[in-house]
Design a protein around this motif. Structure first.
Motif, PDB file in Angstrom:
ATOM      1  N   CYS A   1      25.673  36.985 -22.917  1.00 50.66           N
ATOM      2  CA  CYS A   1      24.318  37.557 -22.929  1.00 50.66           C
ATOM      3  C   CYS A   1      24.054  38.248 -24.267  1.00 50.66           C
ATOM      4  CB  CYS A   1      24.151  38.551 -21.781  1.00 50.66           C
ATOM      5  SG  CYS A   1      24.405  37.794 -20.177  1.00 50.66           S
ATOM      6  N   TYR A   2      25.072  38.910 -24.802  1.00 49.07           N
ATOM      7  CA  TYR A   2      24.919  39.619 -26.077  1.00 49.07           C
ATOM      8  C   TYR A   2      24.554  38.612 -27.182  1.00 49.07           C
ATOM      9  CZ  TYR A   2      26.144  42.207 -30.275  1.00 49.07           C
ATOM     10  OH  TYR A   2      26.102  42.782 -31.515  1.00 49.07           O
TER      11      TYR A   2
ATOM     12  N   LEU B   1      20.526  35.702 -30.618  1.00 48.50           N
ATOM     13  CA  LEU B   1      19.987  34.410 -31.077  1.00 48.50           C
ATOM     14  C   LEU B   1      18.641  34.075 -30.420  1.00 48.50           C
ATOM     15  CD1 LEU B   1      23.334  32.348 -31.114  1.00 48.50           C
ATOM     16  CD2 LEU B   1      22.119  33.322 -33.069  1.00 48.50           C
ATOM     17  N   LYS B   2      18.029  35.099 -29.822  1.00 48.60           N
ATOM     18  CA  LYS B   2      16.663  34.958 -29.251  1.00 48.60           C
ATOM     19  C   LYS B   2      16.574  33.922 -28.119  1.00 48.60           C
ATOM     20  CE  LYS B   2      14.589  37.439 -32.742  1.00 48.60           C
ATOM     21  NZ  LYS B   2      15.746  38.330 -32.903  1.00 48.60           N
ATOM     22  N   ARG B   3      17.651  33.843 -27.337  1.00 47.20           N
ATOM     23  CA  ARG B   3      17.598  33.035 -26.123  1.00 47.20           C
ATOM     24  C   ARG B   3      17.387  33.976 -24.939  1.00 47.20           C
ATOM     25  NH1 ARG B   3      19.095  30.379 -30.803  1.00 47.20           N
ATOM     26  NH2 ARG B   3      20.049  28.358 -30.425  1.00 47.20           N
ATOM     27  N   LYS B   4      16.888  33.423 -23.806  1.00 49.95           N
ATOM     28  CA  LYS B   4      16.790  34.214 -22.571  1.00 49.95           C
ATOM     29  C   LYS B   4      18.141  34.124 -21.865  1.00 49.95           C
ATOM     30  CE  LYS B   4      11.925  33.175 -22.067  1.00 49.95           C
ATOM     31  NZ  LYS B   4      11.060  32.098 -21.628  1.00 49.95           N
ATOM     32  N   PHE B   5      18.418  35.088 -20.991  1.00 53.30           N
ATOM     33  CA  PHE B   5      19.711  35.017 -20.303  1.00 53.30           C
ATOM     34  C   PHE B   5      19.679  35.601 -18.895  1.00 53.30           C
ATOM     35  CE2 PHE B   5      19.803  38.860 -22.995  1.00 53.30           C
ATOM     36  CZ  PHE B   5      20.072  39.837 -22.069  1.00 53.30           C
ATOM     37  N   ILE B   6      20.608  35.079 -18.072  1.00 53.65           N
ATOM     38  CA  ILE B   6      20.879  35.628 -16.739  1.00 53.65           C
ATOM     39  C   ILE B   6      22.393  35.831 -16.700  1.00 53.65           C
ATOM     40  CG2 ILE B   6      20.856  35.185 -14.253  1.00 53.65           C
ATOM     41  CD1 ILE B   6      18.487  33.283 -14.726  1.00 53.65           C
ATOM     42  N   GLY B   7      22.826  37.052 -16.463  1.00 48.70           N
ATOM     43  CA  GLY B   7      24.255  37.346 -16.426  1.00 48.70           C
ATOM     44  C   GLY B   7      24.632  37.969 -15.088  1.00 48.70           C
ATOM     45  N   ILE B   8      25.828  37.605 -14.604  1.00 41.83           N
ATOM     46  CA  ILE B   8      26.303  38.120 -13.306  1.00 41.83           C
ATOM     47  C   ILE B   8      27.715  38.676 -13.489  1.00 41.83           C
ATOM     48  CG2 ILE B   8      26.789  37.544 -10.883  1.00 41.83           C
ATOM     49  CD1 ILE B   8      25.004  34.985 -11.335  1.00 41.83           C
ATOM     50  N   GLU B   9      27.979  39.819 -12.877  1.00 41.93           N
ATOM     51  CA  GLU B   9      29.335  40.392 -12.912  1.00 41.93           C
ATOM     52  C   GLU B   9      29.516  41.212 -11.637  1.00 41.93           C
ATOM     53  OE1 GLU B   9      32.317  40.352 -14.768  1.00 41.93           O
ATOM     54  OE2 GLU B   9      32.895  41.805 -13.247  1.00 41.93           O
TER      55      GLU B   9
ATOM     56  N   GLY C   1      17.099  44.818 -16.144  1.00 43.11           N
ATOM     57  CA  GLY C   1      16.620  44.042 -17.287  1.00 43.11           C
ATOM     58  C   GLY C   1      15.140  43.756 -17.211  1.00 43.11           C
ATOM     59  N   ILE C   2      14.663  43.066 -18.244  1.00 41.90           N
ATOM     60  CA  ILE C   2      13.261  42.692 -18.315  1.00 41.90           C
ATOM     61  C   ILE C   2      13.178  41.178 -18.176  1.00 41.90           C
ATOM     62  CG2 ILE C   2      12.489  44.653 -19.724  1.00 41.90           C
ATOM     63  CD1 ILE C   2      12.876  42.795 -22.183  1.00 41.90           C
ATOM     64  N   GLU C   3      11.965  40.662 -18.088  1.00 41.64           N
ATOM     65  CA  GLU C   3      11.766  39.209 -17.977  1.00 41.64           C
ATOM     66  C   GLU C   3      12.532  38.491 -19.098  1.00 41.64           C
ATOM     67  OE1 GLU C   3      10.258  37.708 -15.514  1.00 41.64           O
ATOM     68  OE2 GLU C   3      10.529  35.746 -16.473  1.00 41.64           O
ATOM     69  N   GLY C   4      13.358  37.554 -18.736  1.00 39.94           N
ATOM     70  CA  GLY C   4      14.091  36.796 -19.758  1.00 39.94           C
ATOM     71  C   GLY C   4      15.400  37.433 -20.184  1.00 39.94           C
TER      72      GLY C   4
ATOM     73  N   GLY D   1      14.491  30.677 -27.046  1.00 40.38           N
ATOM     74  CA  GLY D   1      13.598  30.632 -25.881  1.00 40.38           C
ATOM     75  C   GLY D   1      14.230  29.957 -24.670  1.00 40.38           C
ATOM     76  N   ASP D   2      15.320  29.210 -24.860  1.00 40.58           N
ATOM     77  CA  ASP D   2      15.997  28.556 -23.725  1.00 40.58           C
ATOM     78  C   ASP D   2      16.663  29.603 -22.825  1.00 40.58           C
ATOM     79  OD1 ASP D   2      15.302  26.074 -24.616  1.00 40.58           O
ATOM     80  OD2 ASP D   2      17.316  25.430 -25.176  1.00 40.58           O
TER      81      ASP D   2
END
Ligand code: SAM
Length: 290
Positions: A230-231, A236-244, A11-14, A216-217
């Protein structure tokens, strides 16, 4: 792609997703850095997550594992952050008792759905899943009620007028939803369906993310499955961190989020559903017939 020894990061930043164990990765996230956490963990009810069994030897072992990631999630949340957590009906009371000593539980939500599969005949079948909505500070948290309004069902055919107002005005026809939520489960024929046994609907995550975060949150989901959280965050233009932890599901995330088109030399394409395949075959047969 980055390899950190214990996980793979894309991924990229955010917009970051990790393939690895939730506890390992949660431990690396800075404390008080996340605005909203949504957790839909294994429920300890014996589902098959791509060969990984969702069953612990004892209830105590399951709960002690859950309490570890619950504590970590609480540490990672900003003081103004919100935490939504799900589990099976039988384990939710233990979560509730544990979490309410550490956070304020603002809502105990029932995600209610229509029946599917085999119906129970000798007892009342399970038609809901519980969700806790918790905050660290009940005097300071995000709740965008205007962005999740639903039609208020008054039962009246004509518009009701509020005569207490001067001049009298029609009653508002929209309201903030209560704590019983009706969203259809994700089924095989639905557009959003991915190959996962417990995929959550986009509509459910939309309500949570719109209400409890702003553009932005940063949103965290430690058990991503098909990466629905994450999708929706991305949409909705939020940042995300997802783990699986399972590579098969991680690949769904890479494709669904448009992060990669290939993984280890394999093209990431959506599996064609068998009924789509059948319909395609039928169309081909028809076009040959004419
Ligand atoms: C209930 S599902 C999440 C479904 C997801 N909310 C969705 O919409 O698709 C739980 C997921 O947690 C993953 N999982 C199980 N143990 C894990 C662990 N220790 N670390 C990270 N992920 C794990 C499973 O592979 C499974 O995909």
């Amino acid at each position: 792609m980055e390899l950190n020894g214990f996980c793979v990061k894309y991924g990229i930043e955010g917009q970051q997703i990790f393939l690895g164990d939730a506890l390992d990765i949660l431990n690396k996230i800075p404390n008080e850095s996340i605005d909203l956490i949504f957790v839909d963990p294994p429920y300890n009810i014996g589902k098959d997550f791509a060969g990984r069994k969702d069953k612990w030897k004892t209830d105590e072992e399951y709960l002690s594992w859950c309490f570890q990631w619950i504590d970590l999630c609480i540490n990672k949340l900003k003081p103004t952050g919100s935490f939504y957590v799900m589990t099976s009906t039988q384990f939710m009371p233990f979560f509730d008792i544990y979490i309410r000593k550490k956070m304020t539980i603002l809502s105990r939500i029932i995600w209610s759905y229509d029946s599917s599969g085999v119906q129970a005949k000798n007892y009342y079948g399970s038609m809901y899943e519980p969700i806790l909505f918790c905050v660290k500070d009940k005097t300071n948290y995000t709740f965008n009620s205007d962005s999740i309004l639903v039609e208020a069902k008054t039962g009246a055919k004509r518009k009701l007028i509020d005569y207490r107002k001067n001049p009298p005005q029609p009653y508002k026809t929209e309201k903030v939803p209560g704590n019983v939520w009706n969203f259809a489960r994700v089924r095989y024929r639905m557009e959003e369906y991915e190959n996962h046994p417990t995929q959550k609907p986009i509509s459910l995550l939309e309500r949570i993310i719109k209400a409890s975060s702003n553009p932005g949150d940063v949103i965290l989901d430690p058990f991503c499955g098909t990466f629905t959280t994450c999708y929706v965050a991305q949409q909705l233009k939020r940042k995300f961190i997802g783990i699986e932890i399972q590579e098969e599901y991680f690949k769904i995330g890479l494709r669904r989020l448009g992060i990669a088109k290939e993984y280890k030399g394999e093209k990431l394409e959506r599996e064609q559903k068998s009924y789509e395949h059948k319909e395609l075959q039928e169309q081909t047969t028809l076009s040959f017939a004419f």
